[in-house]
Design a protein around this motif. Structure first.
Motif, mmCIF file in Angstrom:
data_model
loop_
_atom_site.group_PDB
_atom_site.id
_atom_site.type_symbol
_atom_site.label_atom_id
_atom_site.label_comp_id
_atom_site.label_asym_id
_atom_site.label_seq_id
_atom_site.Cartn_x
_atom_site.Cartn_y
_atom_site.Cartn_z
ATOM 1 N N THR A 128 -3.638 -16.124 9.694
ATOM 2 C CA THR A 128 -3.182 -15.590 8.409
ATOM 3 C C THR A 128 -3.664 -16.444 7.245
ATOM 4 O O THR A 128 -3.947 -17.635 7.403
ATOM 5 C CB THR A 128 -1.640 -15.533 8.361
ATOM 6 O OG1 THR A 128 -1.127 -16.880 8.362
ATOM 7 C CG2 THR A 128 -1.079 -14.755 9.541
ATOM 8 N N GLN A 129 -3.742 -15.795 6.071
ATOM 9 C CA GLN A 129 -4.147 -16.506 4.871
ATOM 10 C C GLN A 129 -3.136 -17.589 4.507
ATOM 11 O O GLN A 129 -3.499 -18.654 4.004
ATOM 12 C CB GLN A 129 -4.296 -15.521 3.704
ATOM 13 C CG GLN A 129 -4.892 -16.127 2.447
ATOM 14 C CD GLN A 129 -6.296 -16.680 2.682
ATOM 15 O OE1 GLN A 129 -7.126 -16.051 3.316
ATOM 16 N NE2 GLN A 129 -6.562 -17.873 2.174
ATOM 17 N N LYS A 130 -1.878 -17.325 4.781
ATOM 18 C CA LYS A 130 -0.824 -18.309 4.493
ATOM 19 C C LYS A 130 -1.063 -19.596 5.282
ATOM 20 O O LYS A 130 -0.940 -20.705 4.740
ATOM 21 C CB LYS A 130 0.547 -17.727 4.846
ATOM 22 C CG LYS A 130 1.704 -18.641 4.496
ATOM 23 C CD LYS A 130 3.034 -17.962 4.811
ATOM 24 C CE LYS A 130 4.199 -18.899 4.454
ATOM 25 N NZ LYS A 130 5.504 -18.275 4.756
ATOM 26 N N GLU A 131 -1.428 -19.454 6.544
ATOM 27 C CA GLU A 131 -1.705 -20.632 7.371
ATOM 28 C C GLU A 131 -2.965 -21.357 6.894
ATOM 29 O O GLU A 131 -3.021 -22.585 6.906
ATOM 30 C CB GLU A 131 -1.860 -20.210 8.835
ATOM 31 C CG GLU A 131 -0.562 -19.797 9.496
ATOM 32 C CD GLU A 131 -0.776 -19.295 10.904
ATOM 33 O OE1 GLU A 131 -0.396 -20.011 11.844
ATOM 34 O OE2 GLU A 131 -1.328 -18.177 11.064
ATOM 35 N N ARG A 132 -3.944 -20.578 6.459
ATOM 36 C CA ARG A 132 -5.170 -21.209 5.940
ATOM 37 C C ARG A 132 -4.883 -22.002 4.675
ATOM 38 O O ARG A 132 -5.352 -23.126 4.506
ATOM 39 C CB ARG A 132 -6.224 -20.135 5.663
ATOM 40 C CG ARG A 132 -6.741 -19.459 6.910
ATOM 41 C CD ARG A 132 -7.620 -18.274 6.591
ATOM 42 N NE ARG A 132 -7.963 -17.535 7.796
ATOM 43 C CZ ARG A 132 -8.401 -16.297 7.811
ATOM 44 N NH1 ARG A 132 -8.555 -15.638 6.680
ATOM 45 N NH2 ARG A 132 -8.672 -15.705 8.954
ATOM 46 N N ASP A 133 -4.102 -21.406 3.769
ATOM 47 C CA ASP A 133 -3.753 -22.095 2.526
ATOM 48 C C ASP A 133 -2.949 -23.364 2.794
ATOM 49 O O ASP A 133 -3.168 -24.400 2.167
ATOM 50 C CB ASP A 133 -2.954 -21.164 1.611
ATOM 51 C CG ASP A 133 -3.795 -20.016 1.070
ATOM 52 O OD1 ASP A 133 -5.046 -20.130 1.119
ATOM 53 O OD2 ASP A 133 -3.218 -19.012 0.613
ATOM 54 N N ALA A 134 -2.026 -23.278 3.745
ATOM 55 C CA ALA A 134 -1.208 -24.438 4.093
ATOM 56 C C ALA A 134 -2.080 -25.549 4.672
ATOM 57 O O ALA A 134 -1.898 -26.735 4.359
ATOM 58 C CB ALA A 134 -0.125 -24.039 5.098
#
Length: 201
Positions: A103-109
């Motif tokens: 997910t993009q959220k995991e990438r951003d984190a």
């Protein structure tokens, strides 16, 4: 005290891609010799692979100032080329790792963690760079990564934040969009880089 490039802009541009351990950079600048054997028509033949050797005319200088500038370039390349090579390795590793995150959220984190790790690891190194070394580093990142520091930052943190870092660098007389031209304005730098990589300087 010498004028310096904005610390965080250089840290981000040279190391945003940090993902984990990489090969020691000193190895990347050490000439290699590989000895092996190959079987040809039933006979074992030994062969040796060596790093490239570059032959250039001996540099000539019209003035002492030109000679000093050349020696300073050699010194600066030796100092910042390893960092540019680290940036290339980081780019490869992080790009590969980011692809495994669903997910993009995991990438951003992950990228936020990367940014914190970069600041912690590279801040001491960047503080020791002069203004001219910082500008050279930006160019050598383009050489190693086939993308300017600005393009590299933009790919990972987006156009808004990359634009902010470019504006910050511009205030100090630098540009993260500065490319590397080995056949033009950076021809002498390319010569020095190739000879440093081959262990000839």
């Amino acid at each position: 005290m010498m004028k310096r490039l904005p610390l965080l802009a250089i840290i981000i541009s040279s190391g945003l891609q940090f993902a984990g351990a990489q090969e020691p950079v000193s190895d990347a600048l050490t000439p290699s010799v590989k000895v092996s054997k190959v079987l040809v028509d039933g006979d074992s033949i030994q062969y040796m692979e060596m790093s490239n050797v570059y032959v250039y005319p001996k540099p000539t200088f019209k003035t002492k100032k030109q000679e000093q500038a050349y020696m300073r370039l050699v010194k600066n390349v030796k100092k910042v080329l390893p960092i540019a090579k680290e940036a290339r390795q980081m780019l490869i590793e992080t790009a590969e790792y980011i692809e495994t995150l669903p997910t993009q959220k995991e990438r951003d984190a992950h990228l936020k963690k990367v940014e914190s790790a970069i600041v912690a690891e590279y801040k001491p190194k960047m503080k020791k760079l002069t203004y001219s070394q910082g500008k050279l580093l930006i160019k050598l990142i383009d050489r190693e990564c086939n993308a300017t520091a600005y393009e590299t930052i933009q790919a990972f943190i987006g156009p808004v934040r990359s634009g902010m870092w470019q504006a910050f660098a511009w205030m100090f007389g630098a540009s993260l969009k500065k490319g590397y031209d080995p056949n033009g304005v950076d021809r002498l730098t390319e010569r020095v880089v190739l000879m440093v990589e081959a262990g000839q300087l």
